[in-house]
Design an enzyme around this catalytic site. Sequence first.
Site, PDB file in Angstrom:
ATOM      1  N   ASN A  58       0.792  -1.201  -0.021  1.00  0.00           N
ATOM      2  CA  ASN A  58      -0.042  -0.123   0.061  1.00  0.00           C
ATOM      3  C   ASN A  58       0.886   1.206  -0.060  1.00  0.00           C
ATOM      4  O   ASN A  58       0.607   2.328  -0.750  1.00  0.00           O
ATOM      5  CB  ASN A  58      -0.640   0.023   1.291  1.00  0.00           C
ATOM      6  CG  ASN A  58      -2.210  -0.615   0.819  1.00  0.00           C
ATOM      7  OD1 ASN A  58      -2.590  -1.108  -0.194  1.00  0.00           O
ATOM      8  ND2 ASN A  58      -2.794  -1.254   2.070  1.00  0.00           N
ATOM      9  N   ASP A  91      -5.253  -3.336  -3.248  1.00  0.00           N
ATOM     10  CA  ASP A  91      -6.722  -4.036  -3.482  1.00  0.00           C
ATOM     11  C   ASP A  91      -6.189  -5.482  -4.397  1.00  0.00           C
ATOM     12  O   ASP A  91      -6.955  -6.319  -4.407  1.00  0.00           O
ATOM     13  CB  ASP A  91      -7.573  -3.053  -4.136  1.00  0.00           C
ATOM     14  CG  ASP A  91      -8.229  -2.382  -3.181  1.00  0.00           C
ATOM     15  OD1 ASP A  91      -7.897  -2.403  -1.920  1.00  0.00           O
ATOM     16  OD2 ASP A  91      -9.071  -1.420  -3.485  1.00  0.00           O
ATOM     17  N   GLU A 129      -6.091  -7.634   5.813  1.00  0.00           N
ATOM     18  CA  GLU A 129      -5.401  -8.607   5.132  1.00  0.00           C
ATOM     19  C   GLU A 129      -5.412  -9.967   5.666  1.00  0.00           C
ATOM     20  O   GLU A 129      -4.547 -10.786   5.111  1.00  0.00           O
ATOM     21  CB  GLU A 129      -3.944  -8.018   4.821  1.00  0.00           C
ATOM     22  CG  GLU A 129      -3.182  -8.094   6.244  1.00  0.00           C
ATOM     23  CD  GLU A 129      -2.914  -6.630   6.878  1.00  0.00           C
ATOM     24  OE1 GLU A 129      -2.168  -6.460   7.660  1.00  0.00           O
ATOM     25  OE2 GLU A 129      -3.981  -5.894   6.576  1.00  0.00           O
TER      26      GLU A 129
END
Length: 355
Positions: A224, A233, A259
């Site tokens: 990220n 994503d 996650e």
Amino acid sequence: MVKVLDEHERTMAFAEVALGQIRSLRQTAIPRTYEIWYVYATGYNAPLNKIVNETLARSGKLTEGDLEQIYETYLSHIKTTDRIDKVGARVIGEIDDVMKVLSDALGVTGSYDASLSGATQQLASAKSREQIKSIVETLLRSTSEMRETNKALEDRLTLSKNEISNLQQSLEAIRAESLTDPLTGLGNRKYFDRMIDMAVQSALASGEPLSLLLFDIDHFKSFNDSYGHLTGDQVLRLVGLSLKQTIKGQDITARYGGEEFAVVLPNTALRQALTVADHIRRAVMAKELKKKSTGEILGRVTISVGVSMLKPGDDTDALIERADACLYAAKRNGRNRVICEADPEYAVETHSRVA
């Protein structure tokens, strides 16, 4: 006009607060995040405001996992409820329409019954052929009207049956959607909580083995931070796809949160569960992550897995707690590996937690 302007200014003020919060906390400005802060700005959802304030007071920030959990808990179910209410209103409207048609049909039936009774009396007193012919013609007209009414009723009931069947399918779709994680297509946390409780109760009653896999994407935050939320994503979808391709039949798969993912394996002992866990780990690692916009190869995704098996006298919480401890042991011992409660690393992990 003044009222319209006031409403415009009021909603724009809420929007500015929402965007201000997103900027100050450096969050991704996706619709879900904006909706959370807009609702927060309005103050209409007190439980949401309370959890946001508590989380900020505790850690000074809201992670992507926090935002997702807040949305799922305090907003997504409201939308589902609204949709169910709308479908329910349509069902009630359809029933009301059918009842009106039935009422009209009963009125025609009563009129037809009165015609039959009257015709019986008239036929008994009829003295000429013309009188009998007139009575029969009247009966034929009444019978024709009754036939048309019955046909209209039959058609309307057929339409209603089809409409209610479609509405029932809509409710089933809404129910399925409420239990599905939209990003990965796997079950969501609500689905997992419901299914694992059922699986544990069934296994305890039957004496059949039951195993649980909890796994976490290694270094997910770095994906990220380095490549952006959309790439994060993509990583989640990649893992979800690997699960769908690997897990079949009665096994239960879900996105546990953030996650983290979970797999419940009914009728599966620990050794078999370890084989399944390593198969999933290898399947995920075999996929290459590519940036869609540029085609750049970003590397491979790995996961750490914790495995536990249900014991006599266990409950759901105990099963999850042991799998979670095994997962942390896997991450502490180098990641990209599977640890179960029979491994020495698990014993060290539980000892360090107690200490």
